[in-house]
Structure formats: structure tokens, C-alpha cells
Design an enzyme around this catalytic site. Sequence first.
Site, PDB file in Angstrom:
ATOM      1  N   SER A 655       0.813  -1.217   0.000  1.00  0.00           N
ATOM      2  CA  SER A 655       0.000   0.000   0.000  1.00  0.00           C
ATOM      3  C   SER A 655       0.848   1.269   0.000  1.00  0.00           C
ATOM      4  O   SER A 655       0.310   2.365  -0.194  1.00  0.00           O
ATOM      5  CB  SER A 655      -0.933   0.013   1.216  1.00  0.00           C
ATOM      6  OG  SER A 655      -0.196   0.052   2.418  1.00  0.00           O
ATOM      7  N   LYS A 698      -6.344   4.646   8.062  1.00  0.00           N
ATOM      8  CA  LYS A 698      -5.242   5.472   7.567  1.00  0.00           C
ATOM      9  C   LYS A 698      -5.652   6.935   7.468  1.00  0.00           C
ATOM     10  O   LYS A 698      -4.902   7.840   7.879  1.00  0.00           O
ATOM     11  CB  LYS A 698      -4.788   4.948   6.204  1.00  0.00           C
ATOM     12  CG  LYS A 698      -4.111   3.587   6.263  1.00  0.00           C
ATOM     13  CD  LYS A 698      -3.807   3.043   4.878  1.00  0.00           C
ATOM     14  CE  LYS A 698      -3.124   1.686   4.952  1.00  0.00           C
ATOM     15  NZ  LYS A 698      -2.848   1.115   3.619  1.00  0.00           N
TER      16      LYS A 698
END
Length: 810
Positions: A655, A698
Site C-alpha cells: 500500500s 489510515k
Amino acid sequence: MTKTIKPLSSEQLAPSVSLPHISTCMQNPYPDPLPFIGQNRAQSALDFALGMELPGYNVFVMGEAATGRFTMVKDKLEAHCKTRPTPKEWLYVNNYDDHREPIALFMQAGESKVLADDIDSFLDEVVDTFPAAFDNPGYQRKKKSLDRDFDNKYNAALSAVEELAAKKSVAMMEEKGVVSFAPVVDGKALDDAEFMALEEAVQEHFFDAIEKLEDCLIEALIELPRWKRESSEKLRELKKTTIELATKPLLKALEHKYASHIGVIRYLKDLRVEIVDAVLDWLDDDSSSEESKDDFDAKGMLSDFFAPNILVEFKEGQAAPVVYEPNPTFGNIFGKIEYANAHGTLITSYRSIQPGALHRANGGYLIMDADKVLANAQVWDGLKLSLKTHQIKNDLPYQDSSVGSSFTLKPQLIPLDVKIILLGSRDLYYTIGEYDEEFGELFRVLADFDYYLPDSDRLQYQFVTKVQEYCEQTLKCALTGEALARLLKFSYRQAEHQNKLSARFADVLELVAEASYYAKQDGLSEIDAPHIDEAIVGKQYRTGQLSENMLSDIEEGHTLIATDGEAVGKVNGLTVLHIGDTAFGTPARITATVYAGADGVIDVEREAELGKSIHSKGVMLLTGYLGNKYAQSFSLTLSANIAIEQSYGFIDGDSASLAELCGLLSAITQLPIDQSLALTGSINQHGEVQAVGGVNEKIEGFFKLCKMRGLTGRQGVIIPRSNLINLVLDDEVLAAAQQGRFHIFAVATVDEALSLLMQREAGALVNGQYPEQSINALALARLVQIADVVNGDDKDAESDPSTEQEKDHS
């Protein structure tokens, strides 16, 4: 030309929940019973497995914990078990031919207890009858006759010797079974002193006479042992006859009662023979001393030798058993044999055989956790053997080591008819299937529990009703529509999807239970939305020390993260940490450096052995992207280092590959990156941005940092466009986005992300060229310059890099 990317609206950042629909559901609870919600695929598999009576159709229930696996399985089994007949009862009785191999008997429901009570009553009567039965006049008369016969033979032998002694002037005397001789003078038996006063010749005469008489006595009594043995045998036969006559009517009644049960009849016939010897050995006054009688438990001895050992029993008409074994050790599954220590030696008997889960579940269903079963290879092998042979394995693996040469048992095997249900994870299911070829033959049905439940009005209807039932029946409280709406959003967040609810319904009920605590603290009997929020915040606080410490380190400058300004070769990546049952996001600075060389793109994390395989794969893709994007007409040659700064643990996942590429291109072009933005996403070699996990955590992790430092209105997060469906953000983030104080951008390509980060057009390739001063044009020129420097093709390239693109594309 790259289009302008606008921030996402607050409506795009979380799913909407219809309060009118919830209110309607609350007023009209779901009409059908709701033991569980959704999971139609798993329900269908379980129904199929329960309907298949053939061997091998055992079930592996695959899915995560808290998805309702156990509840659904138990409810299905408890409903289905009522359609099956009541199982047989099993018991062990003594094998009088070989005590090491007890005999297994089966009986219909309720009969085992009746048999055990009958045998117990029989033994009570035996204890009451003996030894009193030996006082019977008939027995005593016959016993005296036997004693008289022995005495007559004994007395006749002594009389003959006594007559011979009288002829030799010697007297024969008997005292306490001891025969002796004494000289007689003048009609008087002499004592030792008188005998010694006789003349020597007379003494010699008497010595010779007594010696001959002793020889005669020995010869006369030489048959005495045989007489005693014959007398004892006759007496024993008399006692046996007496015992048989006393016990025969008792056993006859039992044999008549159980005439239709062949196994019990055989057992009673063996008992008829053995009870005679047992009474002779244990209940005969002549066979035991007075001292031992006080400590002797006659009934206990007889019970240990004759009473049946019932393993499992049922009531008539009872449903088939549903057994869950939480600790599937060998003994808990297959049963065990208990041992007692007697004078330093381990002893046991058929009465010490204890049933296991397979015995209790025989004729029904056994539920176990697959990981616990597989933790012991002997348990797994024993279970497979039992399923293949349709018999309950009972040779304990630890007998040879712990019991040694002591007396052990090998009970007769009991037929097995059970359906096994194993609960396990997805990874475990595929691992067993890969390494054990027999697994697929024995567990042919897979009940696959989904992680998510597709959202629909009907599912929300069931969700509302189920939560209401839990509150009313378990928590004894109510809840508002706003609270239910908040719970639905919580479930969306657990699923990380705007159109799916989490299958972990147990987490929802746990949250409701914790919210009821806060409602009671407020003195309310109704749970409202603030109580749900308070429960969420409370759990985050209890488990959030680590995330707070990491934010504190950033605030204090220990961890370098910028949330404003610009920097070359530096970008804010986003990571998510999973610790226990919590997950939280935190930003991480990613830096890149580029210089002339031929080492390629070096992943510092991999070189330091901190980056795992997937992360390393993401970095490797960067070279493929650069080559495909820019190096179609020259050899891609450069040296670059990429690192996630101040990371001291293992890193996995791809990611960060989008952020790493943006940092690398910034270092190549020397264009600064806006530090008020953070980004996450993975890329492929063609520059497409791919979805990642943990996107909500996140975003919220970076938002918390920006909020702590003060929201400027420029800060925000860049995410993959394919993650839009996964956005279920906190209300605080939604409010900030709605007010324009925090922005979330969704991108589909690397160029879109670069344009946002560098506030410059990325540039599209037109007629083989990128627009002048675009990001891609500058990157191409710089890569050509580095290649020429390394290869030595153009000494002037360093002084005028801007000419390279025109030369190569003219």
C-alpha cells in the site's frame, strides 16, 4: 491534459442510514424466528450435511470467530437432533474369562439404569444372605456329618495305635491335636523326672517301644492329608450347593426379566457361576479372620466385580445428543481408563473406564474446534481411524510410557455413529486439505461463512429485530432508532464497505452491551446514540495507548512528519497497525534519493531485512513503471534509494508503493511535494492505482495528527478511487470535510496523484512527447541525463538537460 481533481463530498465518505426505515422496523419486528442473520450459503451446506446419513459427510465450518458459526451450528443441530431416534445406551461388564478385555453391551434408553439397580439389589440380597445362610440347620447337619466322617477315620487310626501302646505299657496322649507317648509303670504314666530314675535297661526298653509306636503312628496317619483334602472338598461342594440354591431364585427372576436381551442373559449366566466363588472367597466366615472382617467392605467388593459400568445413558424419547468438546485431548474424546495405586503398583478394572466425547455424542453430533484437534497428531489420527472403522478407538497412546508393565485393559470396541462438525479458519481448512489426503473423504461438506453480509432493507430489518431482542431479553433495556442507526454504521465500518454489513454480529452485540453500561451510569433504561459513541470511544481509549504514544512522538519531534510546507523527495505515506483486536492508522515519512549510477531502485527495508515479500514486490514494480513510462528509447540506468524513515519493525504490504513512486519522481524531477497531503495506494507497472486495506484507519490516523497540530484547510489524504466503496469514516472527519477543513481525494492513476502532490500538470504523452515543464517531461529529461552520464554518451548532457527530450523525440 490532466483534469482537476476535486475533494470528495461528505456524502461519499460514509454510507447513509435511513432513520424512517429503522423506525418502521422497530415498530414491526421481523415476523419469523431469527436464530442468526444471513449466511445462506453456510445454512444450505449444514442442511445438506445433516440430511446426508451416509458415512463421510462430516462438516468443516469455515469462517472467522464471532460470525455466528457456533450459534448457527448449535441451533441447526438442536433442531435436527429431534428428528433422530434416541441413541442406544452403552455399558461395560466384567469379562470373567479375561479381565483385561471387558465386554461392551448396548441397551435401549433407560434400560441400563434399571439393570444396574437390579444388579445392585441382587448384590444387597447376597450380602444379607451370606454368611447367615451357612447357619441353616440342613447345612449344619451335613457339615457335621462330613466332620464326623473325618473324625471317625482319625479316631480309628489313633485307637489302633493306642491299643498297641497299651500292650507295651506305654500311654498315648493327645492335646490340641498333638499326640505324645509316656511310659507306664504300675498303671501310672511317668513324667520326665520319674522316667530318669528308672534303671538304664528299663529306659532303653521304653525308648525302643516309643520309637516303634511313633513309626506306627506315622504309618497310621499317612492318609491324614488326603482325608483332610477330601473333607475340605466335600465341605466346599456343600457350600457351593448351598450358595447356588440361595442365589438361583434371585438370578432366575433377572433372567426372566431380561429374556429378550441376549447380551444381558450371557452376562447373568457368567454371573451365576462367578457369584459362587465370590461368596466363598469374600462372604464365608471360615475364609477370613476376625480382624479382617471389621475392615472388609463386602458390598463394595462385589460391586467392583459384578456391577455394570454405564458409559452413557438416555431417557426414553430423548433427542439425539449434541456435544461440544472445548478441550479435545485424547482422553476427553476417546475416553480414558483410571488407575489406582496399590502397594506401589497401578491397578484398574472395567469399572474404571470413563467415557469420552465420542461416547456421549454417539448417535448424534460432536462439535470441536479444528485447531485444537489438530494440535495433537495422535488425536487427529485417532479421530480419522474411528471415522473410517466406525468404532471408537480406545488404545490409549500413553499406556506404554506411563503405565508401563502394570495391568492394563483393552475394552471391546463400541460401534460409532456420529457426525463430526469442526470449526476452523479458512487458512486451516486449505492447509489440512493440502497435507492430508484423507481429509476430503471424511469431511465432504464445507460450510463457508462469509466475512460480509450484502446490505438490503430485509437484512437491516433482521439486524434491527435481532438487536432489539438482545436488548430486551439479555440486557433488559431498550434502544432508540438513532442508536440502531449508529450500530448499523458500526457494522458497515467493521465490513469496511458502504454496501455490506459485517458478518461479525457478535461485535455488534458486544458494543450494545458496553453501551448499556454507560446508559445505566446516566440512570437511563434506554440506549441512545451518544451511549454507542461513548462505548466506541471507551474501547479506543482502553486499547489506544500505543497510537497515542506514536502521535505524541510525532508532536514532540521524535518522529519526523510534516503536515505543511513542501519538500523534495519526501512524502507522507499512510500505514495501519493491527495490535490485538484493534487497528489504527499512522503516517510514515517515505524518502527517496536519486543519483547517477547503475544500481537501480534499492529498497532499504528489504536490504535491512525489515521489508517482507509483498512490500518488496511493490518496490520492484517501480522499476517496471519507470521503464514502461519513460525508457522506451533508451536504457533505464539510475541509482535510487527508497526508505520508510524511522521504522524499526517488519513492514509488509504494497500500500506504500504509490507514495514511494511519488517520492522517487520528486527526487528525480527535484519538484517539491506538498507535505500537507498524505497518500496510500498500490500501483501496477502501467501506473494504475489499486485498492488497499485499512483505508479508514489510515485517513483517520492522519486526520488526528493534523487536528492535533491545527487544521489549516489544505490538509488531506489521497486514496485509490477503487477504495471509494470502502469509506466509512468517523463523524468528526465527515464534519471537517464538509466544512472544507480536511480533504479526501480519490485518484485512479499515478499522474493524478502527482498533480495533486506537486500542484503541477503531470502531462500526457502526445506525439511521443510530454508537455514542456510537465512532471513527466522533467522526469524523462532527468532519466535521460542520468543514463547519458552513466554511459558516457553525452558530456554536455549535464549542462543542458532540457535538450535531451527534444533530441530523443525529434
